[in-house]
Scaffold this active site. Sequence first.
Site, PDB file in Angstrom:
ATOM      1  N   ASP A   1       4.939   4.141  18.395  1.00  0.00           N
ATOM      2  CA  ASP A   1       4.904   5.162  17.339  1.00  0.00           C
ATOM      3  C   ASP A   1       6.233   5.218  16.583  1.00  0.00           C
ATOM      4  O   ASP A   1       7.302   5.209  17.198  1.00  0.00           O
ATOM      5  CB  ASP A   1       4.687   6.558  17.941  1.00  0.00           C
ATOM      6  CG  ASP A   1       3.455   6.654  18.820  1.00  0.00           C
ATOM      7  OD1 ASP A   1       3.109   5.651  19.464  1.00  0.00           O
ATOM      8  OD2 ASP A   1       2.864   7.745  18.880  1.00  0.00           O
TER       9      ASP A   1
ATOM     10  N   HIS B   1       6.150   7.449  13.587  1.00  0.00           N
ATOM     11  CA  HIS B   1       6.013   8.851  13.149  1.00  0.00           C
ATOM     12  C   HIS B   1       6.937   9.268  12.005  1.00  0.00           C
ATOM     13  O   HIS B   1       7.657  10.267  12.103  1.00  0.00           O
ATOM     14  CB  HIS B   1       6.202   9.804  14.329  1.00  0.00           C
ATOM     15  CG  HIS B   1       4.928  10.054  15.093  1.00  0.00           C
ATOM     16  ND1 HIS B   1       3.802  10.569  14.500  1.00  0.00           N
ATOM     17  CD2 HIS B   1       4.602   9.839  16.386  1.00  0.00           C
ATOM     18  CE1 HIS B   1       2.834  10.670  15.402  1.00  0.00           C
ATOM     19  NE2 HIS B   1       3.293  10.223  16.555  1.00  0.00           N
TER      20      HIS B   1
ATOM     21  N   ASP C   1       0.264   5.325  14.731  1.00  0.00           N
ATOM     22  CA  ASP C   1       1.092   6.521  14.492  1.00  0.00           C
ATOM     23  C   ASP C   1       2.339   6.186  13.674  1.00  0.00           C
ATOM     24  O   ASP C   1       3.474   6.446  14.078  1.00  0.00           O
ATOM     25  CB  ASP C   1       1.451   7.231  15.811  1.00  0.00           C
ATOM     26  CG  ASP C   1       0.285   8.047  16.347  1.00  0.00           C
ATOM     27  OD1 ASP C   1      -0.842   7.863  15.848  1.00  0.00           O
ATOM     28  OD2 ASP C   1       0.492   8.860  17.267  1.00  0.00           O
TER      29      ASP C   1
ATOM     30  N   ASP D   1       3.069  11.118   9.930  1.00  0.00           N
ATOM     31  CA  ASP D   1       3.000  12.484  10.466  1.00  0.00           C
ATOM     32  C   ASP D   1       4.257  12.842  11.260  1.00  0.00           C
ATOM     33  O   ASP D   1       4.909  11.991  11.843  1.00  0.00           O
ATOM     34  CB  ASP D   1       1.766  12.701  11.354  1.00  0.00           C
ATOM     35  CG  ASP D   1       0.511  12.996  10.550  1.00  0.00           C
ATOM     36  OD1 ASP D   1       0.636  13.370   9.372  1.00  0.00           O
ATOM     37  OD2 ASP D   1      -0.600  12.826  11.100  1.00  0.00           O
ATOM     38  N   ARG D   2       4.534  14.134  11.278  1.00  0.00           N
ATOM     39  CA  ARG D   2       5.673  14.743  11.975  1.00  0.00           C
ATOM     40  C   ARG D   2       7.002  14.419  11.293  1.00  0.00           C
ATOM     41  O   ARG D   2       7.657  15.295  10.796  1.00  0.00           O
ATOM     42  CB  ARG D   2       5.694  14.363  13.466  1.00  0.00           C
ATOM     43  CG  ARG D   2       4.489  14.958  14.195  1.00  0.00           C
ATOM     44  CD  ARG D   2       4.676  14.967  15.691  1.00  0.00           C
ATOM     45  NE  ARG D   2       3.539  15.557  16.374  1.00  0.00           N
ATOM     46  CZ  ARG D   2       3.407  16.834  16.674  1.00  0.00           C
ATOM     47  NH1 ARG D   2       4.340  17.687  16.327  1.00  0.00           N
ATOM     48  NH2 ARG D   2       2.336  17.270  17.294  1.00  0.00           N
TER      49      ARG D   2
ATOM     50  N   ASN E   1      -4.020   7.580  16.611  1.00  0.00           N
ATOM     51  CA  ASN E   1      -4.806   8.808  16.406  1.00  0.00           C
ATOM     52  C   ASN E   1      -4.322   9.595  15.186  1.00  0.00           C
ATOM     53  O   ASN E   1      -5.043  10.431  14.657  1.00  0.00           O
ATOM     54  CB  ASN E   1      -4.776   9.686  17.658  1.00  0.00           C
ATOM     55  CG  ASN E   1      -3.381  10.133  18.034  1.00  0.00           C
ATOM     56  OD1 ASN E   1      -2.478   9.307  18.179  1.00  0.00           O
ATOM     57  ND2 ASN E   1      -3.170  11.424  18.167  1.00  0.00           N
ATOM     58  N   HIS E   2      -3.084   9.306  14.714  1.00  0.00           N
ATOM     59  CA  HIS E   2      -2.581  10.009  13.525  1.00  0.00           C
ATOM     60  C   HIS E   2      -2.942   9.318  12.217  1.00  0.00           C
ATOM     61  O   HIS E   2      -2.601   9.817  11.156  1.00  0.00           O
ATOM     62  CB  HIS E   2      -1.070  10.236  13.611  1.00  0.00           C
ATOM     63  CG  HIS E   2      -0.735  11.464  14.402  1.00  0.00           C
ATOM     64  ND1 HIS E   2      -0.537  12.697  13.823  1.00  0.00           N
ATOM     65  CD2 HIS E   2      -0.629  11.655  15.738  1.00  0.00           C
ATOM     66  CE1 HIS E   2      -0.305  13.590  14.771  1.00  0.00           C
ATOM     67  NE2 HIS E   2      -0.345  12.987  15.937  1.00  0.00           N
TER      68      HIS E   2
ATOM     69  N   HIS F   1      -3.331   1.604  20.879  1.00  0.00           N
ATOM     70  CA  HIS F   1      -2.503   2.792  20.691  1.00  0.00           C
ATOM     71  C   HIS F   1      -2.588   3.755  21.881  1.00  0.00           C
ATOM     72  O   HIS F   1      -1.578   4.192  22.431  1.00  0.00           O
ATOM     73  CB  HIS F   1      -2.884   3.539  19.410  1.00  0.00           C
ATOM     74  CG  HIS F   1      -2.057   4.772  19.217  1.00  0.00           C
ATOM     75  ND1 HIS F   1      -0.718   4.713  18.879  1.00  0.00           N
ATOM     76  CD2 HIS F   1      -2.332   6.089  19.385  1.00  0.00           C
ATOM     77  CE1 HIS F   1      -0.224   5.936  18.833  1.00  0.00           C
ATOM     78  NE2 HIS F   1      -1.178   6.795  19.137  1.00  0.00           N
TER      79      HIS F   1
ATOM     80  N   ARG G   1      -4.626  16.216  26.583  1.00  0.00           N
ATOM     81  CA  ARG G   1      -4.614  16.483  25.139  1.00  0.00           C
ATOM     82  C   ARG G   1      -5.874  17.203  24.676  1.00  0.00           C
ATOM     83  O   ARG G   1      -5.939  17.664  23.541  1.00  0.00           O
ATOM     84  CB  ARG G   1      -4.552  15.164  24.365  1.00  0.00           C
ATOM     85  CG  ARG G   1      -3.316  14.371  24.604  1.00  0.00           C
ATOM     86  CD  ARG G   1      -3.427  13.021  23.932  1.00  0.00           C
ATOM     87  NE  ARG G   1      -2.351  12.134  24.339  1.00  0.00           N
ATOM     88  CZ  ARG G   1      -1.175  12.032  23.740  1.00  0.00           C
ATOM     89  NH1 ARG G   1      -0.908  12.765  22.688  1.00  0.00           N
ATOM     90  NH2 ARG G   1      -0.263  11.195  24.181  1.00  0.00           N
TER      91      ARG G   1
ATOM     92  N   HIS H   1       1.653   6.090  21.980  1.00  0.00           N
ATOM     93  CA  HIS H   1       0.971   7.392  22.025  1.00  0.00           C
ATOM     94  C   HIS H   1       1.702   8.504  22.770  1.00  0.00           C
ATOM     95  O   HIS H   1       1.350   9.664  22.633  1.00  0.00           O
ATOM     96  CB  HIS H   1      -0.414   7.156  22.646  1.00  0.00           C
ATOM     97  CG  HIS H   1      -1.424   8.260  22.488  1.00  0.00           C
ATOM     98  ND1 HIS H   1      -1.570   9.008  21.335  1.00  0.00           N
ATOM     99  CD2 HIS H   1      -2.383   8.731  23.339  1.00  0.00           C
ATOM    100  CE1 HIS H   1      -2.569   9.867  21.498  1.00  0.00           C
ATOM    101  NE2 HIS H   1      -3.057   9.731  22.701  1.00  0.00           N
TER     102      HIS H   1
END
Length: 486
Positions: A230, A232, A259, A262-263, A291-292, A340, A388, A415
Amino acid sequence: MPTMETENNSNISRAEQLKQQANEAFKGHKYSQAIDLYTQAIELNGENAVYWANRAFAHTKLEEYGSAIQDGTKAIEIDPRYSKGYYRRGAAYLAMGKFKDALKDFQQVKKLCPNDPDATKKLKECEKAVMKLKFEEAIAVPESQKRSVADTIDYHTVEVEPQYTGARIEGDVVTLDFVQKMLDDFKNQKNLHKRYAYQIVLQTRDMLRALPSLVDIVVPEGKHFTVCGDVHGQFYDLLNIFELNGLPSEDNPYLFNGDFVDRGSFSLEVILTLFAFKCMCPSAIYLARGNHESKSMNKIYGFEGEVRSKLSEIFVELFAEVFCCLPLAHVINGKVFVVHGGLFSVDGVKLSDIRAIDRFCEPPEEGLMCELLWSDPQPQPGRGPSKRGVGLSFGGDVTKRFLQENNLDLVVRSHEVKDEGYEIEHDGKLITVFSAPNYCDQMGNKGAFIRFEAPDMKPNIVTFSAVPHPDVKPMAYANNFLRMFS
């Protein structure tokens, strides 16, 4: 002989000490340690709602929203008048995009604390989010009638104003010179012109659409291959990876394992960089879906807001379409399976089953595609519920069976944030790699990437620390409501 009562009192006071230690660990961003300490306190005194609510908060910080919801529920069962229980559970529902469930909990918080301005503010924001959701559902066009936004765009017709001084693509070919100029512009917080952004995203879409859901990668003898986890939206840390390990090229290929966005608040810069390298040289960079890379996550965690702010609404739709084209997993030299999230709720899944997945959609809430993007390993054998709240947890026996049945040696996945940037589990058969150091500017973790050399394909793990970035906070473009909790 100590009486039951003395023992009880001693347990209660020991539990309080553990709670204090857990609170200190939490303040120091040591969330896993805090969870362990709250758990010990709960084992000594399981009837204290505060311990459960506090542990729920620590789970939320580690993005373990399923566990946070369970702990919040338990706090509420113990003390139905304890507002923090509803508050923590509501925040976890919110982080999962379950706005209607969150709304019920915040209504309850407001009922219990009618004069608390914070509760009032959060309830108002939650009501807004639910209204917006209902409105979007009401005006949504059925999938079958949707027209691809990519098919409506001809980037050749987009005019570049004479005053634009940024990176330019001459003709239809993305060159290394262009990419390097673009990276310099991004470093100085300059935007890329829409025309070239369209060109990169549309060309990448064409390439990704042509790929299978499971991509085979061949690394010739004597050559190497790098896998990153990731990123991110941490653009400056991405540049640092290239600094340490070289730019992507045919001789220095990379796989970025989902990923990308995001964030972090430089997600657009990250995705355009990765896509531009893909356009420049398709074999220099491989990209997997995380997943993002999905509408529901991008709506909450900042990518959608960032794209809207830096480009336009139409790009929000365009990226959503392109994310649906990303492959779901890769196999390197027939030996290393890279995905991922993780593995499956059933045994016997073959690589051919993954190849056969119709991935051109938003990720479903269950089934193989969901599990590839969302699952996590667990230390104990067998399978368990996901911390999660999506996907599942799988043990070493599950990993070994999957590898055996598919004649593979190793699972590499991402992840999850790890203190050292990586973790080796399941008797060396599974490696988690995470490439966003000091995640969200607060976790203090290292980042890592893995270099494989052919033919032996032994993983060589390189770790690195975070580098400075301009003063734009993580989640700067996130859903207003979620920012209140971060």
